[in-house]
Design a protein around this motif. Structure first.
Motif, PDB file in Angstrom:
ATOM      1  N   THR A   7       0.839  -1.184   0.000  1.00  0.00           N
ATOM      2  CA  THR A   7       0.000   0.000   0.000  1.00  0.00           C
ATOM      3  C   THR A   7       0.882   1.244   0.000  1.00  0.00           C
ATOM      4  OG1 THR A   7      -1.623   1.294   1.271  1.00  0.00           O
ATOM      5  CG2 THR A   7      -0.148  -0.129   2.536  1.00  0.00           C
ATOM      6  N   HIS A  11      -5.447   5.884   3.244  1.00  0.00           N
ATOM      7  CA  HIS A  11      -6.531   6.375   2.386  1.00  0.00           C
ATOM      8  C   HIS A  11      -7.344   7.414   3.147  1.00  0.00           C
ATOM      9  CE1 HIS A  11     -10.521   6.389   0.449  1.00  0.00           C
ATOM     10  NE2 HIS A  11      -9.939   5.900  -0.646  1.00  0.00           N
ATOM     11  N   HIS A  12      -7.841   7.023   4.324  1.00  0.00           N
ATOM     12  CA  HIS A  12      -8.539   7.954   5.214  1.00  0.00           C
ATOM     13  C   HIS A  12      -8.446   7.448   6.642  1.00  0.00           C
ATOM     14  CE1 HIS A  12     -11.858   5.040   4.337  1.00  0.00           C
ATOM     15  NE2 HIS A  12     -12.222   5.298   5.589  1.00  0.00           N
ATOM     16  N   SER A  58      -8.816  13.895  -2.362  1.00  0.00           N
ATOM     17  CA  SER A  58      -7.837  12.899  -2.803  1.00  0.00           C
ATOM     18  C   SER A  58      -7.588  11.857  -1.716  1.00  0.00           C
ATOM     19  CB  SER A  58      -6.501  13.577  -3.124  1.00  0.00           C
ATOM     20  OG  SER A  58      -6.672  14.622  -4.049  1.00  0.00           O
ATOM     21  N   PRO A  59      -7.449  10.580  -2.080  1.00  0.00           N
ATOM     22  CA  PRO A  59      -7.032   9.576  -1.101  1.00  0.00           C
ATOM     23  C   PRO A  59      -5.713   9.989  -0.450  1.00  0.00           C
ATOM     24  CG  PRO A  59      -7.779   8.522  -3.117  1.00  0.00           C
ATOM     25  CD  PRO A  59      -7.696   9.992  -3.408  1.00  0.00           C
ATOM     26  N   GLY A  60      -5.644   9.826   0.855  1.00  0.00           N
ATOM     27  CA  GLY A  60      -4.469  10.257   1.586  1.00  0.00           C
ATOM     28  C   GLY A  60      -4.639  11.607   2.250  1.00  0.00           C
ATOM     29  N   TYR A 224      -6.306   2.087   4.478  1.00  0.00           N
ATOM     30  CA  TYR A 224      -5.121   2.131   3.626  1.00  0.00           C
ATOM     31  C   TYR A 224      -5.542   2.046   2.169  1.00  0.00           C
ATOM     32  CZ  TYR A 224      -2.738   1.228   8.021  1.00  0.00           C
ATOM     33  OH  TYR A 224      -2.294   1.315   9.317  1.00  0.00           O
ATOM     34  N   ARG A 225      -4.730   2.638   1.287  1.00  0.00           N
ATOM     35  CA  ARG A 225      -5.035   2.682  -0.140  1.00  0.00           C
ATOM     36  C   ARG A 225      -4.659   1.371  -0.820  1.00  0.00           C
ATOM     37  NH1 ARG A 225      -2.234   7.475   0.792  1.00  0.00           N
ATOM     38  NH2 ARG A 225      -0.607   7.249  -0.784  1.00  0.00           N
ATOM     39  N   PHE A 254     -15.875   4.323  -2.470  1.00  0.00           N
ATOM     40  CA  PHE A 254     -14.755   3.381  -2.509  1.00  0.00           C
ATOM     41  C   PHE A 254     -15.280   2.024  -2.095  1.00  0.00           C
ATOM     42  CE2 PHE A 254     -14.534   6.229   1.189  1.00  0.00           C
ATOM     43  CZ  PHE A 254     -14.827   5.376   2.224  1.00  0.00           C
ATOM     44  N   SER A 256     -14.336  -1.489   0.148  1.00  0.00           N
ATOM     45  CA  SER A 256     -13.513  -1.699   1.339  1.00  0.00           C
ATOM     46  C   SER A 256     -13.545  -3.124   1.849  1.00  0.00           C
ATOM     47  CB  SER A 256     -13.988  -0.766   2.468  1.00  0.00           C
ATOM     48  OG  SER A 256     -13.858   0.581   2.094  1.00  0.00           O
ATOM     49  N   THR A 271     -10.356   1.415  -1.838  1.00  0.00           N
ATOM     50  CA  THR A 271      -9.934   1.724  -3.201  1.00  0.00           C
ATOM     51  C   THR A 271     -10.016   3.223  -3.486  1.00  0.00           C
ATOM     52  OG1 THR A 271     -12.173   1.404  -4.072  1.00  0.00           O
ATOM     53  CG2 THR A 271     -10.731  -0.523  -4.018  1.00  0.00           C
ATOM     54  N   LYS A 272      -9.233   3.674  -4.443  1.00  0.00           N
ATOM     55  CA  LYS A 272      -9.278   5.068  -4.878  1.00  0.00           C
ATOM     56  C   LYS A 272     -10.577   5.360  -5.613  1.00  0.00           C
ATOM     57  CE  LYS A 272      -6.865   8.393  -7.849  1.00  0.00           C
ATOM     58  NZ  LYS A 272      -5.697   8.603  -8.754  1.00  0.00           N
TER      59      LYS A 272
END
Length: 316
Positions: A7, A11-12, A58-60, A224-225, A254, A256, A271-272
């Motif tokens: 990864t 992600h969040h 944005s993811p992250g 996590y992405r 997304f 999960s 997922t993104k």
């Protein structure tokens, strides 16, 4: 065995709050993040799910909350993600210390592994940090009360508080993290993966730390992405580590997989795609209540049970 997986980082992060309006005001007006999604907890539709992020979500960059009105305070402790850290530019420390001090947040500044860290708490007591980095990405800061030059660039790290870290460290290694730093006095080990934002996990291990308890001011889970194509492989990896992952769950923005680690922390692998703009224009993200289609037939009921989110937003 599962194929090699890695990864690029967070992600969040989702946490629990008590007052949705105070939460909204703090993360948008004080921290300068954008509310990019106004929805509900899909497992408890009487509660908002609020997503704060950069301009496009944005993811992250996405810090999210379940604000339960009147929720009791939780207790930070072992078995939790105990601190959430964001990246700021290296030249922005004084700006943020002054900004937080003016708002009565009593920021504490110190050095960790060569970075200047500004530590404080949100209105519910959730420990937060701003980590000043010379390599902070330009990112996509939202227009708002914080000048672009000083804006938060996304996540830097999460800190995991554990009484026994062995199994979690093994899992992090399988996720692509490598140990890069340690501080025995702080019981801290740093793990990094190959990403631009949210690429750090700090593991703090102390058997004497009391167990945490959920409630306002605590993290619910860390996501996590990952990619769509790898979701089943991630499920296999989690099973190989003795965990019981969920099936792939469609969260609209997304997809999960969830698993509670042996250390007690709930991990999500998200997922993104399709992203926060799949159901509303990027220009108006977060301005109205958005529901996944499987909840649309309950909109009137759901809306009537939610408090007014905007009324108590604190003006700049």
């Amino acid at each position: 065995m599962s194929e090699t997986l890695e990864t690029p980082g967070i992600h969040h992060v989702t946490a629990i709050a008590s007052d949705p309006s105070a939460n909204h005001a703090f993360y948008t007006e004080t921290l300068g993040l954008r509310l990019v999604k106004r929805s509900v907890n899909q497992d408890d539709v009487g509660v908002y799910h609020l997503f704060y992020a950069d301009d496009t979500g944005s993811p992250g960059t996405s810090m999210t909350f379940f604000p339960y009105v009147g929720a009791r305070s939780g207790r930070i402790g072992a078995g939790q993600a105990s601190t959430v850290s964001f990246t700021i530019p290296a030249a922005s420390v004084d700006y943020w210390v002054d900004r937080l001090d003016e708002r009565g947040l009593d920021p504490e500044t110190f050095d960790r592994f060569g970075d200047t860290v500004v530590a404080f708490e949100d209105p519910d007591g959730l420990p937060l940090e701003l980590v000043a980095r010379a390599d902070a990405p330009a990112g996509d800061p939202p227009a708002g009360p914080v000048p672009e030059a000083h804006a938060i660039r996304g996540f830097f790290a999460v800190e995991l508080s554990l009484s026994d870290a062995d199994a979690t460290v093994e899992l992090l290694a399988a996720m692509g993290y490598e140990e890069t730093e340690s501080d025995a006095a702080d019981h801290r080990r740093r793990f990094e993966t190959d990403g631009e934002v949210g690429f750090v996990v700090d593991v703090v291990t102390d058997p004497a730390t009391p167990s945490g308890s959920p409630g306002a001011g605590t993290v619910h889970h860390v996501a996590y992405r990952v990619t769509d194509a790898e979701q089943e492989s991630w499920r296999g990896l989690l099973q190989e580590h003795g965990l019981r992952p969920s099936q792939v769950i469609d969260r609209k923005w997304f997809r999960s997989v969830y698993a509670r680690t042996q250390g007690g922390v709930l991990f999500e692998f998200a997922t993104k795609e399709p992203g926060y703009d799949v159901d509303e224009p990027q220009s108006s993200l977060g301005e109205s209540l958005v529901l996944p289609e499987w909840l649309e037939d309950r909109r009137e009921e759901i809306e009537s049970g939610l408090p007014d989110l905007d009324a108590a937003a604190t003006p700049e």
